[in-house]
Design an enzyme around this catalytic site. Structure first.
Site, PDB file in Angstrom:
ATOM      1  N   ASP A 112      -4.755  -6.228   4.554  1.00 26.33           N
ATOM      2  CA  ASP A 112      -4.624  -6.159   6.023  1.00 26.33           C
ATOM      3  C   ASP A 112      -5.466  -4.992   6.535  1.00 26.33           C
ATOM      4  O   ASP A 112      -5.108  -4.307   7.487  1.00 26.33           O
ATOM      5  CB  ASP A 112      -3.163  -6.013   6.438  1.00 26.33           C
ATOM      6  CG  ASP A 112      -2.927  -6.269   7.925  1.00 26.33           C
ATOM      7  OD1 ASP A 112      -3.841  -6.811   8.589  1.00 26.33           O
ATOM      8  OD2 ASP A 112      -1.852  -5.911   8.433  1.00 26.33           O
TER       9      ASP A 112
ATOM     10  N   ASP B  26       0.809  -1.220   0.000  1.00 21.70           N
ATOM     11  CA  ASP B  26       0.000   0.000   0.000  1.00 21.70           C
ATOM     12  C   ASP B  26       0.840   1.268   0.000  1.00 21.70           C
ATOM     13  O   ASP B  26       0.309   2.366   0.089  1.00 21.70           O
ATOM     14  CB  ASP B  26      -0.944   0.004   1.201  1.00 21.70           C
ATOM     15  CG  ASP B  26      -0.206  -0.019   2.538  1.00 21.70           C
ATOM     16  OD1 ASP B  26       1.027  -0.239   2.546  1.00 21.70           O
ATOM     17  OD2 ASP B  26      -0.864   0.155   3.588  1.00 21.70           O
ATOM     18  N   GLY B  27       2.164   1.124  -0.080  1.00 20.80           N
ATOM     19  CA  GLY B  27       3.044   2.281  -0.047  1.00 20.80           C
ATOM     20  C   GLY B  27       3.376   2.748   1.353  1.00 20.80           C
ATOM     21  O   GLY B  27       4.228   3.629   1.514  1.00 20.80           O
TER      22      GLY B  27
END
Length: 416
Positions: free
Chosen positions: A287, A261-262
């Site tokens: 998550d 997700d960076g």
């Protein structure tokens, strides 16, 4: 709903092995009956209900095997009433973003509460609303607790495991609603616990662990086949003490979860894992917690307070300050777009270089095909004859336009 026999045509159809441009997908009821390139046979097409999706791209429905909640709601529940309604809201939030098959991940909890949560969610698995239950703990390292309450972490107990497996077992076909567990293999009794779960048909992930490489290899030999959010909540890769990361990456029996997700991982590190292990071994996971698909604010993850600021979820510490990362606020469509288009792909700028055929296929593999195979969902994660009619229609900016699950269009979908 689709008609009993339906033909979808689009500018592009992407599977786990090919890109058809233009392409088509033929459906009968809740199954895919054929996928192809170019124009479908005219004689056959005239007999079918045809839907032309124009310049859209059709991809398999996303598969998320590690997700705690979304849409302001969570999967950890304690009863069959309001708690189950909360779980359904979380599931619907991710479905609207293209996740057509999903695990329900539970955080560590006291024995009685965990048993109640499994009992409450098991009927949702049996009826097909959820793909399965993932127990992330409570058999985790206290030193790598992350967003789990250290007060309820404990070593595996065979009797407790047996009770949980009994609570998850279907009276109809004997299958277990508990599909995956995450544990730390260095805990007392952990290797025996892995064997106990594997004997019951449950996949085991290694995570929230301080295990060294040798212990990790013993756990894999005992039957563990997943790396729970690789790199996160485990010792970093070290040149003299490689720890669990190298052992997990080197073993072809292991599927590697990445929260790409960076925030959880640097994008270059995530790319390196795929280059090293191959897309057939990497499963992107959200998550996600309750804030997924929502805005900044204050939330709960289990019994812990979480603050979401600038889209990043972190635990509140005892003084009210902000501490460790507490899951993510991502949805699978965002992870798909980030992986396909690179850094910045989740922004509002829709000007980008057209992805290559290889990048399209890779994005499908890591968001659908590989995660489905990792947990044994053999009829999901791809578009091929005999597979479930689970798919996502993406507009030319690679944003969700429509979602189909089991041959039925999902009414609600995001517009941004």
């Amino acid at each position: 709903m689709t008609s009993p026999d339906c033909l979808l045509t689009a500018a592009r159809v992407v599977t786990g092995s090919a890109v058809h441009a233009p392409g088509w997908v033929r459906l009968a009821g809740d199954r895919v009956t054929a996928v192809g390139s170019g124009a479908p046979d005219d004689d056959e097409a005239r007999l079918l209900h045809r839907i032309d999706l124009g310049q859209a791209t059709i991809v398999p429905g996303f598969v998320d095997i590690h997700v705690h909640g979304g849409g302001g709601s969570s999967y950890p529940v304690s009863d069959a009433g309001a708690g189950v309604a909360s779980a359904r809201r979380a599931r619907s939030a991710h479905l609207a973003h293209g996740t057509t098959r999903s695990m329900a991940s539970l955080v560590a909890a006291a024995p009685e509460r965990l048993l109640a949560q499994v009992s409450a969610l098991a009927p949702l698995v049996e009826c097909g609303e959820l793909g399965g239950i993932h127990l992330e703990g409570p058999w985790l390292s206290a030193g790598r607790a992350g967003a789990h309450d250290p007060a309820v972490l404990r070593a595996p107990d065979p009797a407790e495991i047996a009770d949980l497996l009994d609570a998850g077992r279907s009276e109809t076909d004997g299958r277990n609603a508990i599909a995956v567990v995450t544990l730390a293999p260095e805990l007392p009794g952990a290797i025996d616990a892995i064997e106990q779960f594997v004997a019951a048909g449950v996949r085991v992930g290694i995570g929230h662990t301080d295990a060294d490489a040798a212990c990790t290899r013993r756990a894999i030999d005992a039957g563990a086949t997943l790396a729970t959010h690789l790199f996160n909540a485990m010792p970093p890769l070290h040149h003299r003490q490689p720890g669990p990361v190298l052992a997990l990456m080197h073993d072809p029996r292991v599927t590697l979860e990445l929260v790409a997700d960076g925030t959880h991982l640097d994008p270059e590190l995530a790319r390196w894992v795929v280059m090293s292990a191959g897309a057939q071994r990497v499963a992107l996971v959200t998550d996600a917690m309750a804030a997924a698909g929502q805005g900044d604010g204050d939330y709960r993850l289990g019994d812990l307070d979480v603050a979401v600021r600038d889209g990043v979820a972190r635990l509140r510490d005892e003084t009210g300050g902000i501490g460790a990362i507490a899951g993510s606020t991502a949805t699978m469509d965002r992870l798909f777009r980030l992986w396909l288009l690179g850094e910045g792909g989740g922004g509002t700028d829709d000007t980008f270089e057209p992805p290559s055929v290889a990048r399209w296929v890779e994005a499908v593999r890591v968001t659908a095909t590989t995660p489905a195979r990792a947990v044994g969902w053999v009829d999901s994660g791809d578009l091929a004859t005999g597979m479930r009619a689970d798919l996502v229609v993406l507009d030319p900016a690679v944003r969700v336009q429509r979602v189909m699950r089991g041959g039925a269009w999902v009414a609600d979908h995001p517009t941004t």
